[in-house]
Design a protein around this motif. Structure first.
Motif, PDB file in Angstrom:
ATOM      1  N   ARG A  60      21.188 101.874  82.084  1.00 51.33           N
ATOM      2  CA  ARG A  60      22.495 102.484  81.905  1.00 51.33           C
ATOM      3  C   ARG A  60      23.517 102.049  82.956  1.00 51.33           C
ATOM      4  NH1 ARG A  60      23.727 109.018  81.605  1.00 51.33           N
ATOM      5  NH2 ARG A  60      26.007 108.832  81.466  1.00 51.33           N
ATOM      6  N   SER A  61      23.155 102.121  84.234  1.00 51.19           N
ATOM      7  CA  SER A  61      24.097 101.819  85.303  1.00 51.19           C
ATOM      8  C   SER A  61      24.603 100.378  85.201  1.00 51.19           C
ATOM      9  CB  SER A  61      23.429 102.051  86.668  1.00 51.19           C
ATOM     10  OG  SER A  61      24.278 101.668  87.720  1.00 51.19           O
ATOM     11  N   GLU A  62      23.674  99.457  85.008  1.00 52.72           N
ATOM     12  CA  GLU A  62      24.059  98.050  84.923  1.00 52.72           C
ATOM     13  C   GLU A  62      24.868  97.770  83.659  1.00 52.72           C
ATOM     14  OE1 GLU A  62      20.727  98.289  87.764  1.00 52.72           O
ATOM     15  OE2 GLU A  62      21.157  99.167  85.808  1.00 52.72           O
ATOM     16  N   ARG A  63      24.514  98.428  82.543  1.00 49.00           N
ATOM     17  CA  ARG A  63      25.277  98.230  81.316  1.00 49.00           C
ATOM     18  C   ARG A  63      26.695  98.761  81.465  1.00 49.00           C
ATOM     19  NH1 ARG A  63      25.124  96.126  75.904  1.00 49.00           N
ATOM     20  NH2 ARG A  63      27.372  96.208  75.549  1.00 49.00           N
ATOM     21  N   HIS A 122      25.543  88.176  74.260  1.00 48.61           N
ATOM     22  CA  HIS A 122      25.056  89.143  73.273  1.00 48.61           C
ATOM     23  C   HIS A 122      25.483  90.571  73.588  1.00 48.61           C
ATOM     24  CE1 HIS A 122      22.799  86.118  71.120  1.00 48.61           C
ATOM     25  NE2 HIS A 122      22.365  85.667  72.274  1.00 48.61           N
ATOM     26  N   MET A 123      26.225  90.758  74.687  1.00 48.68           N
ATOM     27  CA  MET A 123      26.770  92.078  74.999  1.00 48.68           C
ATOM     28  C   MET A 123      28.211  92.232  74.525  1.00 48.68           C
ATOM     29  SD  MET A 123      25.328  93.242  78.724  1.00 48.68           S
ATOM     30  CE  MET A 123      25.272  91.677  79.582  1.00 48.68           C
ATOM     31  N   PHE A 124      28.875  91.129  74.220  1.00 46.08           N
ATOM     32  CA  PHE A 124      30.293  91.188  73.874  1.00 46.08           C
ATOM     33  C   PHE A 124      30.564  92.128  72.704  1.00 46.08           C
ATOM     34  CE2 PHE A 124      30.507  87.628  76.635  1.00 46.08           C
ATOM     35  CZ  PHE A 124      31.837  87.415  76.966  1.00 46.08           C
ATOM     36  N   ALA A 125      29.772  91.992  71.627  1.00 49.75           N
ATOM     37  CA  ALA A 125      30.061  92.715  70.386  1.00 49.75           C
ATOM     38  C   ALA A 125      30.019  94.219  70.564  1.00 49.75           C
ATOM     39  CB  ALA A 125      29.087  92.279  69.293  1.00 49.75           C
ATOM     40  N   ASP A 126      29.130  94.737  71.410  1.00 49.56           N
ATOM     41  CA  ASP A 126      28.969  96.184  71.597  1.00 49.56           C
ATOM     42  C   ASP A 126      29.648  96.682  72.870  1.00 49.56           C
ATOM     43  OD1 ASP A 126      27.431  96.424  69.266  1.00 49.56           O
ATOM     44  OD2 ASP A 126      25.607  95.857  70.342  1.00 49.56           O
ATOM     45  N   SER A 127      30.605  95.929  73.356  1.00 50.62           N
ATOM     46  CA  SER A 127      31.323  96.288  74.580  1.00 50.62           C
ATOM     47  C   SER A 127      32.796  96.535  74.251  1.00 50.62           C
ATOM     48  CB  SER A 127      31.209  95.140  75.596  1.00 50.62           C
ATOM     49  OG  SER A 127      32.125  94.095  75.258  1.00 50.62           O
ATOM     50  N   PRO A 128      33.592  96.985  75.238  1.00 50.59           N
ATOM     51  CA  PRO A 128      35.032  97.180  75.006  1.00 50.59           C
ATOM     52  C   PRO A 128      35.832  95.871  75.014  1.00 50.59           C
ATOM     53  CG  PRO A 128      34.210  98.524  76.844  1.00 50.59           C
ATOM     54  CD  PRO A 128      33.170  97.509  76.550  1.00 50.59           C
ATOM     55  N   SER A 137      24.084  88.953  90.362  1.00 51.53           N
ATOM     56  CA  SER A 137      24.685  88.976  89.029  1.00 51.53           C
ATOM     57  C   SER A 137      23.617  88.796  87.953  1.00 51.53           C
ATOM     58  CB  SER A 137      25.751  87.879  88.905  1.00 51.53           C
ATOM     59  OG  SER A 137      25.213  86.591  89.170  1.00 51.53           O
ATOM     60  N   GLN A 138      22.629  87.944  88.222  1.00 52.91           N
ATOM     61  CA  GLN A 138      21.547  87.740  87.248  1.00 52.91           C
ATOM     62  C   GLN A 138      20.760  89.026  87.016  1.00 52.91           C
ATOM     63  OE1 GLN A 138      22.156  85.877  89.932  1.00 52.91           O
ATOM     64  NE2 GLN A 138      21.960  83.683  89.483  1.00 52.91           N
ATOM     65  N   ALA A 139      20.481  89.757  88.095  1.00 54.35           N
ATOM     66  CA  ALA A 139      19.727  91.008  87.977  1.00 54.35           C
ATOM     67  C   ALA A 139      20.524  92.066  87.231  1.00 54.35           C
ATOM     68  CB  ALA A 139      19.341  91.515  89.363  1.00 54.35           C
ATOM     69  N   ILE A 140      21.829  92.114  87.467  1.00 53.70           N
ATOM     70  CA  ILE A 140      22.682  93.083  86.769  1.00 53.70           C
ATOM     71  C   ILE A 140      22.673  92.816  85.269  1.00 53.70           C
ATOM     72  CG2 ILE A 140      25.063  93.891  86.461  1.00 53.70           C
ATOM     73  CD1 ILE A 140      25.450  93.158  89.499  1.00 53.70           C
ATOM     74  N   ILE A 141      22.855  91.552  84.891  1.00 53.37           N
ATOM     75  CA  ILE A 141      22.899  91.202  83.467  1.00 53.37           C
ATOM     76  C   ILE A 141      21.546  91.434  82.812  1.00 53.37           C
ATOM     77  CG2 ILE A 141      23.211  89.287  81.846  1.00 53.37           C
ATOM     78  CD1 ILE A 141      25.278  88.166  83.868  1.00 53.37           C
ATOM     79  N   ALA A 174      21.081  95.094  82.276  1.00 53.50           N
ATOM     80  CA  ALA A 174      21.984  95.575  81.222  1.00 53.50           C
ATOM     81  C   ALA A 174      21.463  95.211  79.845  1.00 53.50           C
ATOM     82  CB  ALA A 174      23.377  94.999  81.432  1.00 53.50           C
ATOM     83  N   VAL A 175      20.967  93.988  79.704  1.00 50.83           N
ATOM     84  CA  VAL A 175      20.415  93.536  78.420  1.00 50.83           C
ATOM     85  C   VAL A 175      19.233  94.395  78.015  1.00 50.83           C
ATOM     86  CG1 VAL A 175      19.196  91.628  77.286  1.00 50.83           C
ATOM     87  CG2 VAL A 175      21.271  91.174  78.609  1.00 50.83           C
TER      88      VAL A 175
END
Length: 317
Positions: free
Chosen positions: A221-224, A263-269, A209-213, A216-217
């Protein structure tokens, strides 16, 4: 500083410990990896052994588990204990044990603007229920009912509700999970392990999970895309819970995974999925959502539980 309380916030993966005085404010904070210890007694005993001066007389522990009586068993770790036996082993005259998200709810009134990141607009209605929810090793949930005579906190096991699908990609995820796990609970996706499962289903890759986040940060693309699906499902589930509890007092997103993804919340669904609950979309749009960035809010809440315990004992003296 006088040490009256031993505080602990015990999750499935890590445990945070501290001392506190009569004000319940944590100090001497230490964060331990649970895998380094055979039991909670060993972990807390090691912390106490390293203290100087007088030991705390009372304890307030927050645990990632339902708390129904003397016997406590962690939900996502093979640890169990008897409250009275653990108190005796640690030399405590009294030990209060509460659910970890109940402790987080107790901490909410103490959080400052610097401790929070707002997601979307909204205005809290004072006195109305406040929802606290977040993913970590599992998905924790609690509700705070503000009252002039003293706040009431209700623990919840909403992370074990059944999870359904709204979109075709979610249906694909659910189908995979049903095949692997049987009936799918919310925290089978909305947790650290759930993020790993989700990414493996969507991309075919096995990452932590740490590597995915982290990826994404940094714009991978895939992880985001995986994180966006995760946050969309999380937003929808939070919207469900906000309707269930009429949480017009606000929603607070806690948990280690929530903080890591803040910091991903704002630009996510996320926020759109939270609001999208016809015919109550306008109602949900008015609810403020805050991501809790405080490093140890569970200890802050445990300190308030301990502070109340000290006050009760002083009043009965």
């Amino acid at each position: 500083m006088p040490s009256k309380l031993l505080l602990a916030d015990i999750g499935g993966t890590t445990t945070r410990l501290a001392r506190a005085g009569a004000d319940g404010v944590p100090f001497d904070v230490r964060i331990e990896t649970n895998d380094s210890y055979a039991s909670l007694e060993e972990l807390a005993g090691a912390y106490l052994a390293g203290l100087g001066g007088a030991r705390p007389a009372l304890g307030a522990f927050a645990v990632a588990a339902p708390v129904d009586g003397e016997e406590v068993r962690l939900t996502n770790r093979d640890w169990r204990f008897n409250r009275a036996d653990l108190a005796r082993a640690l030399g405590l005259a009294e030990l209060a044990v509460v659910n970890d998200f109940a402790a987080l709810a107790h901490a909410v009134p103490l959080l400052t603007r610097e401790d929070l990141i707002e997601v979307g607009a909204g205005r809290a209605t004072p006195g109305d229920p406040v929802l606290v929810c977040g993913p970590g090793t599992g998905l924790g949930t609690a509700v705070l009912l503000p009252r002039p005579e003293g706040n009431i906190v209700l623990a919840s096991e909403a992370g074990h509700m059944r999870l359904g699908a709204v979109t075709t990609d979610e249906a694909r995820v659910i189908a995979h999970l049903v095949r692997d796990l049987g009936p799918v609970a919310v925290e089978h996706v909305l947790s650290g392990h759930g993020l790993v499962r989700l990414h493996r289903i969507l991309s075919g890759e096995s990452l932590t999970s740490q590597a995915i986040i982290k990826a994404a940060v940094h714009g991978q693309r895939s992880e985001r895309e995986t994180c966006d699906v995760f946050l969309r499902i999380f937003g929808r589930v939070l919207g469900d819970l906000a309707l269930a509890f009429e949480a017009k007092g606000g929603v607070f997103v806690a948990g280690g995974l929530g903080r890591a993804m803040a910091h991903m919340f704002a630009d996510s669904p996320f926020r759109a999925a939270f609001d999208d609950h016809p015919p109550y979309t306008d109602r949900l749009t008015l609810i403020p959502i805050q991501v809790v960035m405080h490093a140890t809010p569970g200890l802050l809440g445990a300190g308030q539980v301990g502070r109340a315990m000290l006050a009760r004992r002083a009043a009965g003296a």
